[in-house]
Design a protein around this motif. Structure first.
Motif, PDB file in Angstrom:
ATOM      1  N   LEU A 137      35.265  51.843  17.279  1.00 20.85           N
ATOM      2  CA  LEU A 137      36.426  51.235  17.914  1.00 20.85           C
ATOM      3  C   LEU A 137      36.418  49.739  17.644  1.00 20.85           C
ATOM      4  N   HIS A 138      37.505  49.238  17.081  1.00 21.04           N
ATOM      5  CA  HIS A 138      37.662  47.796  16.915  1.00 21.04           C
ATOM      6  C   HIS A 138      38.141  47.239  18.245  1.00 21.04           C
ATOM      7  N   ARG A 139      37.236  46.597  18.972  1.00 18.69           N
ATOM      8  CA  ARG A 139      37.517  46.136  20.341  1.00 18.69           C
ATOM      9  C   ARG A 139      38.170  44.754  20.281  1.00 18.69           C
ATOM     10  N   SER A 140      39.471  44.753  20.097  1.00 19.98           N
ATOM     11  CA  SER A 140      40.195  43.531  19.747  1.00 19.98           C
ATOM     12  C   SER A 140      41.303  43.174  20.723  1.00 19.98           C
ATOM     13  N   ILE A 141      41.458  43.925  21.808  1.00 20.48           N
ATOM     14  CA  ILE A 141      42.678  43.810  22.604  1.00 20.48           C
ATOM     15  C   ILE A 141      42.804  42.473  23.313  1.00 20.48           C
ATOM     16  N   CYS A 142      41.686  41.809  23.577  1.00 20.51           N
ATOM     17  CA  CYS A 142      41.745  40.590  24.388  1.00 20.51           C
ATOM     18  C   CYS A 142      41.459  39.323  23.601  1.00 20.51           C
ATOM     19  N   SER A 143      40.308  39.232  22.951  1.00 23.93           N
ATOM     20  CA  SER A 143      39.815  37.933  22.503  1.00 23.93           C
ATOM     21  C   SER A 143      39.503  37.834  21.019  1.00 23.93           C
ATOM     22  N   GLN A 144      39.736  38.872  20.249  1.00 21.55           N
ATOM     23  CA  GLN A 144      39.282  38.864  18.863  1.00 21.55           C
ATOM     24  C   GLN A 144      39.983  37.812  18.018  1.00 21.55           C
ATOM     25  N   ALA A 145      41.292  37.687  18.172  1.00 21.37           N
ATOM     26  CA  ALA A 145      42.026  36.723  17.349  1.00 21.37           C
ATOM     27  C   ALA A 145      41.537  35.307  17.616  1.00 21.37           C
ATOM     28  N   GLY A 146      41.402  34.947  18.893  1.00 21.77           N
ATOM     29  CA  GLY A 146      40.919  33.613  19.229  1.00 21.77           C
ATOM     30  C   GLY A 146      39.482  33.399  18.819  1.00 21.77           C
ATOM     31  N   GLY A 147      38.645  34.425  19.002  1.00 25.92           N
ATOM     32  CA  GLY A 147      37.249  34.313  18.607  1.00 25.92           C
ATOM     33  C   GLY A 147      37.093  34.116  17.115  1.00 25.92           C
ATOM     34  N   ASP A 148      37.822  34.910  16.329  1.00 24.84           N
ATOM     35  CA  ASP A 148      37.754  34.751  14.877  1.00 24.84           C
ATOM     36  C   ASP A 148      38.278  33.386  14.447  1.00 24.84           C
ATOM     37  N   ALA A 149      39.299  32.905  15.140  1.00 27.66           N
ATOM     38  CA  ALA A 149      39.883  31.611  14.781  1.00 27.66           C
ATOM     39  C   ALA A 149      38.920  30.467  15.050  1.00 27.66           C
ATOM     40  N   ILE A 150      38.273  30.498  16.197  1.00 28.61           N
ATOM     41  CA  ILE A 150      37.364  29.392  16.519  1.00 28.61           C
ATOM     42  C   ILE A 150      36.151  29.410  15.589  1.00 28.61           C
ATOM     43  N   ILE A 151      35.697  30.601  15.209  1.00 28.73           N
ATOM     44  CA  ILE A 151      34.590  30.699  14.258  1.00 28.73           C
ATOM     45  C   ILE A 151      35.030  30.211  12.876  1.00 28.73           C
ATOM     46  N   SER A 152      36.289  30.463  12.526  1.00 24.27           N
ATOM     47  CA  SER A 152      36.766  30.042  11.207  1.00 24.27           C
ATOM     48  C   SER A 152      36.764  28.529  11.056  1.00 24.27           C
ATOM     49  N   ILE A 153      36.858  27.808  12.165  1.00 26.05           N
ATOM     50  CA  ILE A 153      36.884  26.348  12.062  1.00 26.05           C
ATOM     51  C   ILE A 153      35.562  25.714  12.470  1.00 26.05           C
ATOM     52  N   TYR A 154      34.921  26.223  13.540  1.00 25.12           N
ATOM     53  CA  TYR A 154      33.674  25.633  14.037  1.00 25.12           C
ATOM     54  C   TYR A 154      32.428  26.348  13.535  1.00 25.12           C
ATOM     55  N   GLY A 155      32.565  27.613  13.119  1.00 23.98           N
ATOM     56  CA  GLY A 155      31.411  28.376  12.657  1.00 23.98           C
ATOM     57  C   GLY A 155      30.713  29.151  13.751  1.00 23.98           C
ATOM     58  N   ARG A 156      31.018  28.835  15.001  1.00 25.37           N
ATOM     59  CA  ARG A 156      30.346  29.490  16.120  1.00 25.37           C
ATOM     60  C   ARG A 156      31.208  29.364  17.368  1.00 25.37           C
ATOM     61  N   LYS A 157      31.164  30.390  18.206  1.00 27.44           N
ATOM     62  CA  LYS A 157      32.021  30.431  19.394  1.00 27.44           C
ATOM     63  C   LYS A 157      31.294  29.794  20.577  1.00 27.44           C
ATOM     64  N   ILE A 158      31.272  28.476  20.578  1.00 23.45           N
ATOM     65  CA  ILE A 158      30.686  27.718  21.685  1.00 23.45           C
ATOM     66  C   ILE A 158      31.628  26.568  21.999  1.00 23.45           C
ATOM     67  N   GLY A 159      31.343  25.866  23.116  1.00 23.91           N
ATOM     68  CA  GLY A 159      32.224  24.774  23.482  1.00 23.91           C
ATOM     69  C   GLY A 159      31.630  23.924  24.586  1.00 23.91           C
ATOM     70  N   THR A 160      32.456  23.080  25.157  1.00 24.46           N
ATOM     71  CA  THR A 160      32.050  22.122  26.174  1.00 24.46           C
ATOM     72  C   THR A 160      31.543  22.833  27.427  1.00 24.46           C
ATOM     73  N   GLU A 161      30.428  22.352  27.962  1.00 24.11           N
ATOM     74  CA  GLU A 161      29.899  22.907  29.204  1.00 24.11           C
ATOM     75  C   GLU A 161      30.863  22.631  30.358  1.00 24.11           C
ATOM     76  N   PRO A 162      31.024  23.568  31.291  1.00 28.23           N
ATOM     77  CA  PRO A 162      31.926  23.310  32.419  1.00 28.23           C
ATOM     78  C   PRO A 162      31.506  22.105  33.243  1.00 28.23           C
ATOM     79  N   GLU A 163      30.188  21.868  33.364  1.00 24.24           N
ATOM     80  CA  GLU A 163      29.719  20.740  34.153  1.00 24.24           C
ATOM     81  C   GLU A 163      30.199  19.392  33.599  1.00 24.24           C
ATOM     82  N   GLN A 164      30.513  19.369  32.286  1.00 23.83           N
ATOM     83  CA  GLN A 164      30.920  18.099  31.682  1.00 23.83           C
ATOM     84  C   GLN A 164      32.360  17.711  32.010  1.00 23.83           C
ATOM     85  N   PHE A 165      33.155  18.660  32.480  1.00 23.24           N
ATOM     86  CA  PHE A 165      34.551  18.339  32.772  1.00 23.24           C
ATOM     87  C   PHE A 165      34.661  17.278  33.868  1.00 23.24           C
ATOM     88  N   ARG A 166      33.634  17.147  34.696  1.00 18.55           N
ATOM     89  CA  ARG A 166      33.661  16.113  35.737  1.00 18.55           C
ATOM     90  C   ARG A 166      33.681  14.711  35.134  1.00 18.55           C
TER      91      ARG A 166
END
Length: 702
Positions: A137-166
């Protein structure tokens, strides 16, 4: 005896809350957020705060049940209770017979985010289906497009820590209803605002978060890529980009720069509905107020051009260099930070031991209706559903229901309640809640790993996913040792991937200190982490503003605005002039929690939100019954004439079909068309028309 047990919420939410469950004489009596957890900080969302109502609901499925009435019916007499032995015997016999006659690919598992913990999300189940030779099963209904997109530009699906938003001074919530579905980020944002930060919300709907923002920017659905490119047009035109950071850590800026003249504020305003002045203002404020952070959520990628949209938004902190600042950057998902040993959990190598002797074919979960009604060589003859409710959440619902009604389709559903999907099941099997089993829980909104302990014994005859598929494997005669792995052994294996961020994090440590921050610096420092301050996770350490690999997907290797096929910007769409936001309810979690009375009281249901202008043009008043329709189907709702949606846009919330008078939900209107990248769902690329229905009509209200 009274004790407090540490658990972690495994439902599909970025927060992965640390939970304290009070147990007295074997019964859970209280649930609360763990005040010591750096993200949960002592409170829970409204959904999980009422979780005892779910665990002890009189409607829980507690025993295996076999269908005794025609598929599609529910209520008294639809099922009879059976024992586990009878249920297992029927499953083993039917799957064996189907595999022998049609091949194992005629069997399809269907699961997604009902439980996203490591073991009960994807482990023993995957081993079982891989060894069986079932279709993947290609489990793509929610996040696959965004996940593939962020990997295509950054190479890895990571980002800013929530604690840093302060520490942020300018926060953009782009398609992110933080107050509704990421509530534990909200205190950090409020802390930043008390220190002078500004919160901007970009969303076609006036969400809870938009109501609380300093500036809400309504945008036409599916035009986010145009807005992002328009912002970059202004930033580069005015020389506000960080030239040094771009030179060091980006490739393809020249190609991006050539694209930007097409996206003048005047032209972007026509597509997006955002004024030229607001585009100019937003671009300048974002680029010059430091640090600036973007909280991007997955709603943006549920449009047909969703992959391009995520790529374009992810370029913004690259060209401004905000990744090098504490409180800057972007967060879509942090899940790529954990790097658990998924291969050991899922054992794809077992496909080579299946009757096929090779990897099985893959079926896209978004197109379940087509798979059940059109697929052959072989056709789908058995469907095993767990951690999902496709009868409610799948697009093109009429086609899905047609497939589920097939008498020759053997359907097994492992569930906690009698959902829209169980109405079509031959067998319903009782599933545990997270109160009743042990698991390892990661997050996609922070960087803390947790072990969730069982607080109570399983109610009735409920089994976890791990227990269910272990026993099925053994009864099918699979002799591989991995099917006998106890839960602790599986957790140990998941933690032994050898990556630096997991060094020193063991099951034993997590059992004594039930939430541990990843070693983001290669040590146990709790200082802020800047994931892309010194480059990206690509071969040359540069963000790919130009990615030639996208050409194979038929995409622009930079990004460009291509209106969705169902969009007011396309010719020939005049028959259905309104764009539908098939929204997620604030007080449910997709289709989870919908049936609980305590949460139903908190949510307005069976309504169509429509602007005053669109309503008046159709002779619709607040409270009128309306027919919402397109080429795929129709649903009857009550009009709610208010200011939550702009002219040309209507909104309706997802719920259980069986709880509406018509037995349908808004997915009768959505299509199974796929996103430009990742094969995701295009729920928000849906055109409809609306008309008032006379109260004397024989139609039922939806």
């Amino acid at each position: 005896m009274k004790q407090v047990v540490h658990a972690a919420c495994p439902h599909d939410c970025p927060d992965a809350c640390a939970v304290l469950i009070t147990v007295e004489d074997g019964r859970a009596t209280k649930i609360q957020g763990d005040p010591e957890h750096p993200i949960t900080r002592g409170f829970l969302c409204a959904k999980v705060a009422k979780y005892l109502d779910r665990v002890y609901s009189p409607d829980r499925v507690l025993y295996p049940m076999r269908r005794t009435a025609p598929k599609g019916t529910h209520g008294d007499g639809a099922f009879r209770r059976v024992g586990w032995d009878e249920a297992f015997d029927q499953i083993v016999t039917r799957l064996g017979r189907i595999s022998a006659e049609f091949g194992p690919e005629a069997i399809l598992p269907y699961s997604y985010g009902g439980n996203i913990a490591v073991l009960n999300g994807a482990s023993m189940d995957m081993r079982f289906f891989h060894r069986l030779g079932a279709s993947q099963l290609h489990r793509s209904i929610c996040s696959q497009a965004g996940g593939d997109a962020i990997i295509s530009i950054y190479g890895r699906k990571i980002g800013t820590e929530p604690e840093q938003f302060r520490h942020s001074k300018y926060i953009v919530a782009w398609a992110a209803n933080i107050h509704g579905n990421n509530v534990h980020l909200w205190p950090f944002i409020e802390e930043a605002r008390r220190d002078g930060a500004k919160l901007v919300v970009i969303d076609p709907y006036r969400t809870r978060t938009a109501c609380l923002a300093d500036w809400h920017i309504p945008i036409n659905p599916g035009t986010d890529v145009a807005l992002a490119l328009g912002l970059m047009h202004v930033i580069v035109r005015d020389g506000l980009q960080d030239r040094d950071y771009v030179a060091r850590y980006a490739e393809g800026f020249d190609e991006l720069e050539k694209r930007l003249p097409e996206y003048t504020p005047e032209r972007v305003a026509q597509w997006t509905g955002v004024s030229r002045e607001d585009i100019e203002r937003l671009a300048r404020e974002y680029a010059t107020t430091r640090p600036a952070a973007i909280r991007l959520n997955y709603g943006i990628q549920r449009s047909q051009n969703g992959g391009a949209a995520v790529r374009a938004v992810c370029m913004l902190p690259v060209i401004t260099g905000s990744w090098k600042e504490v409180g800057g950057g972007l967060q879509l998902s942090t899940s790529g930070g954990f790097q658990l040993d998924r291969a050991a959990m899922e054992r794809h190598d077992l496909m080579l031991k299946s009757p096929l002797g090779r990897p099985a074919r893959t079926v896209n979960m978004v197109q379940l209706g087509k798979a059940l009604t059109e697929l052959d060589s072989p056709p789908i003859k058995a469907l095993v559903v767990y951690n999902s409710n496709p009868g409610a959440v799948c697009p093109d619902q009429n086609l899905v229901r047609r497939g589920l009604k097939r008498e020759d389709l053997f359907t097994v559903v492992h569930e906690q309640f009698l959902t829209d999907t169980t109405d079509f099941a031959d067998l319903v099997l009782p599933a545990t809640t997270f109160f009743e089993h042990k698991d390892l829980v990661q997050a996609y909104g922070h960087y803390y790993l947790q072990v969730s302990q069982p607080a109570i014994e399983p109610l009735g005859e409920c089994k976890s996913n791990v227990e269910l598929f272990r026993e099925l494997a053994l009864r099918m005669g699979f002799e591989d040792q991995c099917f006998r792995d106890p839960v602790d052994t599986m957790i140990d294996a998941a933690l032994q991937s050898g990556v630096p961020q997991l060094e020193g994090i063991t099951r034993q440590r997590l059992e004594s200190d039930p939430y541990v921050r990843l070693n983001l610096h290669g040590d146990e420092s709790d200082r802020p982490w800047l994931p892309f301050a010194n480059g990206f996770h690509t071969p040359n350490r540069k963000a790919r503003l130009f990615d030639p690999a996208l050409i194979a997907h038929g995409m622009d290797p930079v990004a460009s605005f291509v209106p969705p096929e169902e969009s007011r910007h396309r010719q020939g769409t005049e028959s259905f002039p309104l764009e539908l936001l098939a929204r997620k309810a604030d007080n449910f979690l997709n289709s989870t929690f919908v049936n609980l009375p305590s949460l139903q009281k908190m949510e307005r249901q069976h309504e169509l939100e429509i602007s005053r202008g669109d309503a008046e043009r159709r002779g619709i008043a607040d409270g009128d019954r309306v027919r919402v329709y397109n080429q795929r189907g129709e649903i009857f709702l009550r009009a709610r004439v208010d200011g939550a949606v702009a002219t040309g846009v209507v909104g309706a919330r997802l719920g259980w079909a069986k709880l509406s008078d018509s037995g349908l939900n808004i997915n009768v209107l959505t299509s199974d068309r796929l996103t430009d990248l990742g094969g995701g769902a295009t729920f928000y690329s849906t055109l409809v028309e609306v008309e008032r229905v006379r109260e004397t009509s024989c139609h039922s209200e939806g």
